[in-house]
Design a protein around this motif. Sequence first.
Motif, short mmCIF file in Angstrom:
data_model
loop_
_atom_site.label_atom_id
_atom_site.label_comp_id
_atom_site.label_asym_id
_atom_site.label_seq_id
_atom_site.Cartn_x
_atom_site.Cartn_y
_atom_site.Cartn_z
N GLY A 113 0.61 -1.16 0.01
CA GLY A 113 0.30 -0.07 -0.13
C GLY A 113 0.72 1.20 0.00
N LEU A 114 2.19 1.22 -0.40
CA LEU A 114 2.80 2.28 -0.30
C LEU A 114 2.60 3.15 -1.60
CD1 LEU A 114 6.38 0.91 0.96
CD2 LEU A 114 4.74 2.27 2.22
N LYS A 115 3.03 4.60 -1.45
CA LYS A 115 2.87 5.40 -2.85
C LYS A 115 4.13 5.28 -3.56
CE LYS A 115 -0.60 8.60 -0.79
NZ LYS A 115 -1.58 8.05 -1.56
N GLN A 116 3.93 5.61 -4.73
CA GLN A 116 5.12 5.68 -5.54
C GLN A 116 6.42 6.57 -5.23
OE1 GLN A 116 5.04 7.88 -9.51
NE2 GLN A 116 5.80 6.01 -10.52
N ASP A 117 6.08 7.64 -4.63
CA ASP A 117 7.14 8.36 -4.21
C ASP A 117 7.97 7.77 -3.04
OD1 ASP A 117 8.60 10.96 -4.08
OD2 ASP A 117 7.65 10.94 -1.96
N ALA A 118 7.35 7.02 -2.12
CA ALA A 118 7.91 6.38 -0.94
C ALA A 118 8.74 5.27 -1.60
CB ALA A 118 6.89 6.00 -0.04
N ILE A 119 7.99 4.59 -2.52
CA ILE A 119 8.84 3.40 -2.90
C ILE A 119 10.16 3.80 -3.83
CG2 ILE A 119 8.66 1.40 -4.79
CD1 ILE A 119 5.88 1.52 -4.22
N ILE A 120 10.06 4.86 -4.60
CA ILE A 120 11.37 5.56 -5.31
C ILE A 120 12.17 5.79 -4.40
CG2 ILE A 120 12.11 7.08 -6.67
CD1 ILE A 120 9.27 6.95 -8.21
N ASN A 121 11.97 6.79 -3.23
CA ASN A 121 13.04 6.97 -2.33
C ASN A 121 13.74 5.77 -1.48
OD1 ASN A 121 12.86 9.86 -2.77
ND2 ASN A 121 11.18 10.03 -1.61
N ALA A 122 12.85 4.82 -1.22
CA ALA A 122 13.34 3.72 -0.49
C ALA A 122 14.28 2.83 -1.48
CB ALA A 122 12.18 2.66 -0.10
N PHE A 123 13.93 2.68 -2.86
CA PHE A 123 14.84 2.14 -3.65
C PHE A 123 16.07 2.88 -3.71
CE2 PHE A 123 16.49 1.22 -7.91
CZ PHE A 123 16.44 -0.21 -7.87
N LEU A 124 16.02 4.34 -3.96
CA LEU A 124 17.50 4.93 -4.07
C LEU A 124 18.33 4.97 -2.63
CD1 LEU A 124 16.02 8.23 -5.59
CD2 LEU A 124 17.35 6.51 -6.70
N GLU A 125 17.36 4.93 -1.62
CA GLU A 125 18.19 4.87 -0.34
C GLU A 125 18.87 3.18 -0.18
OE1 GLU A 125 17.60 4.93 4.37
OE2 GLU A 125 16.24 6.44 3.12
N HIS A 126 18.20 2.28 -0.57
CA HIS A 126 18.68 0.95 -0.50
C HIS A 126 19.80 0.66 -1.26
CE1 HIS A 126 18.37 -3.39 0.54
NE2 HIS A 126 18.39 -3.55 -0.68
N TYR A 127 19.77 1.14 -2.54
CA TYR A 127 20.94 0.75 -3.51
C TYR A 127 21.88 1.94 -3.56
CZ TYR A 127 18.44 -3.60 -5.30
OH TYR A 127 18.13 -4.86 -5.37
N ASN A 128 21.92 2.95 -2.32
CA ASN A 128 22.83 3.95 -2.47
C ASN A 128 22.94 4.78 -3.72
OD1 ASN A 128 24.23 5.65 -0.83
ND2 ASN A 128 26.26 4.26 -1.15
N ILE A 129 21.72 4.94 -4.47
CA ILE A 129 21.87 5.74 -5.81
C ILE A 129 21.56 7.03 -5.41
CG2 ILE A 129 20.73 6.10 -7.94
CD1 ILE A 129 19.84 2.83 -7.64
N LYS A 130 22.21 8.08 -5.94
CA LYS A 130 22.14 9.47 -5.71
C LYS A 130 20.72 9.85 -5.87
CE LYS A 130 26.98 9.78 -7.00
NZ LYS A 130 27.22 8.71 -7.23
N ASN A 131 20.46 10.54 -4.83
CA ASN A 131 18.98 11.14 -4.95
C ASN A 131 18.93 12.31 -5.59
OD1 ASN A 131 16.22 11.47 -4.88
ND2 ASN A 131 15.73 10.84 -2.67
N ASN A 132 19.01 12.36 -6.70
CA ASN A 132 18.77 13.71 -7.74
C ASN A 132 17.63 13.65 -8.57
OD1 ASN A 132 19.89 12.15 -9.96
ND2 ASN A 132 21.85 12.96 -9.35
N ALA A 133 17.27 14.69 -9.32
CA ALA A 133 16.13 14.74 -10.32
C ALA A 133 16.44 13.61 -11.38
CB ALA A 133 15.92 16.12 -10.70
N LEU A 134 17.62 13.52 -11.74
CA LEU A 134 17.74 12.75 -12.87
C LEU A 134 17.40 11.14 -12.53
CD1 LEU A 134 18.67 12.07 -15.93
CD2 LEU A 134 20.87 12.05 -14.91
#
Length: 165
Positions: A115-136
Motif C-alpha cells: 500500500g505504499l505510494k510511488q514516491d515512498a517506493i522510489i525514495n526507498a529504492f534510491l536509499e537501499h541501493y545507495n543511488i544518488k537521489n537527484n532529479a535525474l
Amino acid sequence: MNRPLVTIDLAPHLSDFLFHEFKQDKKTGELMLDGSNDIGRFIQALITVSDRPRKQEIKDSPLTLTLPVQEWTHAIFTENFIYIPEWKQKQLRLYVEAQFRLRLREFFFVGYSKGLKQDAIINAFLEHYNIKNNALNYDTIKKYDYRFRRKMKTVIGEDIASLCS
C-alpha cells in the motif's frame, strides 16, 4: 602482484547499482568483482585478452573494476593485456540495465502490495541501493515504473478483451 583492472562505461545510476552489488576496495575505491554474483560472472566472461595494449576512448562515465585472480587466470592476467571491447560493453550495459529493472520491478511490486505510494517506493529504492537521489535518477526510476505499469495495463486489457470475445 597488482590486481588486474578493466574500465567500462556505465550510466551513473547503474554504476551506483554495481557499487551495491559488489565489494568496494577501501584503498582504491574500485569495485571488486567476484564469481558469486551473476553480474560478476557475466562481466568476467566478457573480458578480452590481447598481446598488446588496446586504445579505448574514455567515455563520460568510466567505472574501474578489479578482477579476481584465480589459479587458472593468473598467467592470463600477468602475461597479457585485458579489456572489454565496446561492442561487449554495450552487451554489458544492456545486461546490467536488465538486472537493475528486475530489482526495481520487485521493489515496486512489494511496495505497491504493502500500500505504499510511488514516491515512498522510489525514495526507498534510491536509499537501499545507495543511488544518488537527484532529479535525474528519481525521474529515471519513475519513468521505468510508469512504462511498466502502462505495459501491464495494456496486457491486462488485451486479456480481458480476449475473454469477452
